[in-house]
Write a protein that holds these residues in place. Structure first.
Motif, mmCIF file in Angstrom:
data_model
loop_
_atom_site.group_PDB
_atom_site.id
_atom_site.type_symbol
_atom_site.label_atom_id
_atom_site.label_comp_id
_atom_site.label_asym_id
_atom_site.label_seq_id
_atom_site.Cartn_x
_atom_site.Cartn_y
_atom_site.Cartn_z
ATOM 1 N N GLN A 8 24.897 64.970 47.605
ATOM 2 C CA GLN A 8 26.258 65.050 48.122
ATOM 3 C C GLN A 8 26.808 66.452 47.939
ATOM 4 N N ALA A 12 32.302 66.362 46.056
ATOM 5 C CA ALA A 12 32.340 64.908 46.110
ATOM 6 C C ALA A 12 32.910 64.339 44.819
ATOM 7 N N ASP A 15 36.744 64.657 44.696
ATOM 8 C CA ASP A 15 37.410 63.643 45.504
ATOM 9 C C ASP A 15 37.463 62.320 44.754
ATOM 10 N N PHE A 16 36.369 61.991 44.066
ATOM 11 C CA PHE A 16 36.315 60.722 43.348
ATOM 12 C C PHE A 16 37.346 60.714 42.221
ATOM 13 N N ASP A 19 40.823 60.187 43.637
ATOM 14 C CA ASP A 19 41.023 58.789 44.024
ATOM 15 C C ASP A 19 41.272 57.919 42.804
ATOM 16 N N ILE A 88 41.840 54.151 50.381
ATOM 17 C CA ILE A 88 40.814 54.938 49.698
ATOM 18 C C ILE A 88 39.423 54.527 50.170
ATOM 19 N N GLN A 89 39.224 53.213 50.298
ATOM 20 C CA GLN A 89 37.916 52.737 50.755
ATOM 21 C C GLN A 89 37.621 53.203 52.179
ATOM 22 N N ARG A 91 38.842 55.877 53.608
ATOM 23 C CA ARG A 91 38.600 57.313 53.576
ATOM 24 C C ARG A 91 37.202 57.620 53.055
ATOM 25 N N LYS A 92 36.790 56.902 52.023
ATOM 26 C CA LYS A 92 35.441 57.094 51.493
ATOM 27 C C LYS A 92 34.389 56.739 52.540
ATOM 28 N N LYS A 93 34.624 55.666 53.279
ATOM 29 C CA LYS A 93 33.680 55.270 54.321
ATOM 30 C C LYS A 93 33.605 56.334 55.407
ATOM 31 N N GLU A 95 34.264 59.513 55.030
ATOM 32 C CA GLU A 95 33.592 60.686 54.473
ATOM 33 C C GLU A 95 32.077 60.496 54.448
ATOM 34 N N ARG A 96 31.642 59.277 54.076
ATOM 35 C CA ARG A 96 30.205 59.003 54.076
ATOM 36 C C ARG A 96 29.640 59.092 55.480
#
Length: 555
Positions: A8, A12, A15-16, A19, A88-89, A91-93, A95-96
């Protein structure tokens, strides 16, 4: 599919952490509201119960309002906390997904060039630390993939790429890195034991075999092969410096192109002389591009003779490259390169235009035969382009003969039929060249309106000493007689070959027995010497010359 993804990005973790901080703050607000709810509820609850039982005036209005406000805060805070978690979920999705798109090829799921290079560099360093392991980089290029797109559409081409990607994956160990680095180019990196390089040979052979299997896509049977080049990291290390992914790719790419020049559908390991060969190839490519613009490609002419009478009937135009650097270059060298780099049409049209101007000075009985590249036959406007050249040269169409190689019939039969019909309607003669080498069926020969069949020189030149060649020539001659198609035999080099061919009627011939191909100026001088110029008498002059040719090989 088996692919290896790179690590990553460095931010990364940041960001975690951000969050997580948002989660803690939102949850803290809800927790505080719950604690206040408990505190106010313990004050309000007993008074409410007493009031309901008729034993007291009820709770204080201020405390009751505070209690109700806490309930609202809990409901609102919990709702907001859940919204924050969902955001958040999402946004994470996203980003992935963005990271995956940035690192992989969307069509095949393989790594793209950038992420592949980073992963290969890491693999090479790790393999070097062990001392007994190295990395092989395998470059895979699909042969003639452009034809699939041109004839069947890009949708079929994309599905073929996906099918080839599955076949490539099936031949590789699970830890291999796989990348699609170009339109029809794939790269593979495999770590291996330096003492077991034969395992890599096995992988390369299985890749060649797997890709060469027929594929049925959109109800169309497609044949595709692959040219493969290999380079190993330990053989390129110099003075403790490890090769990077870019160097390995370049070396494997050179080996892959060597495989193409050796006939394709095979694999080769990189060797140092290949680099010199590639540099020479690049010089040829550069020279060809410049040579087309400078008019360095010129026509040479080979005689075509009526074997029964010895009469000169015409000439076949053969292109030569009069290079200031390399001298006179044979078409066997420059035509394949011109086809690959996309200048064959311009080159051919230029040489044909020169030949038409030369042929206008010949006797009107003499014909001009020209070869057409399979690449030109894929151009739906080729017939119109050729007719435009004829018109500009004011050359009579009936004196022009177009030669189409037999192998072209397997590529796009409908387009070839349309082209032949269009040219014949203008009075141009059409010959099927190199007959006997392309495995065309009799049905194709009967359905296409050819005017002549040319027997390939590989059969004619060995007719005197090879029974199989003699049998093939006889069969083709009888086929031509049965279908009322005149025959031309190429490659007549000795008197013995000529004697074998004289027993057949309606047959023309050409070859070194009658002289080597001549440039335009030399040919004009020769024709003037023997009295064959525009409207001259040809037959007797050439017949007497042909009778004086010694019946031995001219080399």
């Amino acid at each position: 599919m088996k692919i290896a993804l790179v690590a990553q990005p460095d931010n990364a973790g940041d960001d975690f952490d951000g969050d997580r901080q948002i989660d803690i703050i939102a949850l803290g607000i809800v927790t505080a509201a719950i604690l206040l709810f408990i505190a106010t509820g313990s004050e309000v609850g007993p008074d409410v119960v007493k009031s309901l039982l008729g034993h007291g005036p009820g709770p204080d209005n201020f405390i009751l309002n505070a209690f109700l406000l806490n309930v609202a805060i809990i409901i609102f805070g919990w709702s907001r906390y859940r919204q924050l978690c969902e955001e958040i979920q999402l946004r994470k999705k996203a980003e992935r997904q963005a990271r995956r798109l940035a690192e992989t090829d969307p069509l095949t799921g393989f790594l793209n060039r950038r992420s592949f290079n980073d992963a290969v560099d890491t693999m090479v360093r790790q393999a070097a630390l062990t001392g007994d392991r190295a990395v092989t980089l395998i470059m895979i290029d699909l042969d003639n993939f452009k034809q699939v797109n041109d004839f069947n559409g890009h949708n079929t081409g994309d599905r073929l790429l996906q099918e080839c990607a599955k076949r490539i994956t099936g031949c590789l160990p699970s830890q291999a890195l796989v990348s699609r680095i170009g339109g029809d180019e794939f790269a593979v990196a495999v770590e291996f034991d330096r003492n077991r390089a034969d395992r890599i040979d096995g992988i390369a052979a299985s890749l060649v075999e797997a890709i060469a299997q027929s594929a049925t896509i959109n109800a169309i049977s497609i044949e595709v092969t692959a040219s493969i080049g290999l380079a190993r990291s330990d053989s390129l290390a110099r003075g403790g410096t490890l090769p990077d992914a870019r160097t390995l790719l370049e070396m494997a790419d050179i080996a892959m192109y060597h495989s193409k020049r050796q006939g394709r559908n095979s694999y080769f390991w990189f060797e140092a002389p290949m680099a010199d060969e590639m540099r020479f190839r690049n010089e040829l490519e550069y020279g060809i591009r410049k040579g087309v613009a400078r008019g360095e490609f010129v026509p040479f002419y080979e005689q075509q003779i009526d074997l029964q009478t010895g009469e000169l009937t015409g000439f076949e135009m053969l292109a030569r490259w009069d290079s200031p650097q390399f001298g006179i270059v044979s078409p066997d060298i420059f035509i394949p390169i011109a086809e690959e780099i996309g200048v064959i049409a311009e080159l051919s049209e230029s040489v044909i235009a020169q030949a038409l101007e030369d042929a206008k000075a010949w006797d009107q009985k003499l014909t001009l035969a020209v070869n057409i590249s399979p690449i030109q036959l894929r151009d739906p406007w080729f017939a119109q382009k050729l007719l435009k050249i004829l018109l500009e040269a004011n050359f009579p169409p009936h004196r022009l003969e177009i030669e189409i190689t037999e192998s072209c019939l397997h590529q796009n039969l409908a387009q070839v039929r349309s082209l032949i019909t269009s040219l014949k309607n203008q009075g141009i003669t059409i010959s099927l060249d190199d007959f006997g080498t392309g495995y065309s069926s009799l049905a194709q020969l009967r359905s296409l309106p050819f005017d002549r069949i040319k027997i390939d020189r590989s059969f004619v030149s060995s007719i005197a000493e090879n029974k199989d060649s003699a049998a093939i020539v006889h069969a083709i001659a009888m086929l031509g007689k049965g279908m009322d198609l005149p025959i031309t035999a190429e490659g007549i080099e000795t008197g013995d070959v000529l004697e074998h061919l004289l027993k057949y009627d309606k047959i023309k011939g050409q070859g070194y027995l009658y002289g080597r191909p001549r440039p335009a100026a030399e040919l004009a001088e020769w024709l003037g010497t023997i009295g064959i110029v525009a409207n001259g008498d040809v037959a007797q002059e050439v017949f007497s010359i042909a009778q004086q040719v010694p019946r031995t090989s001219v080399g």
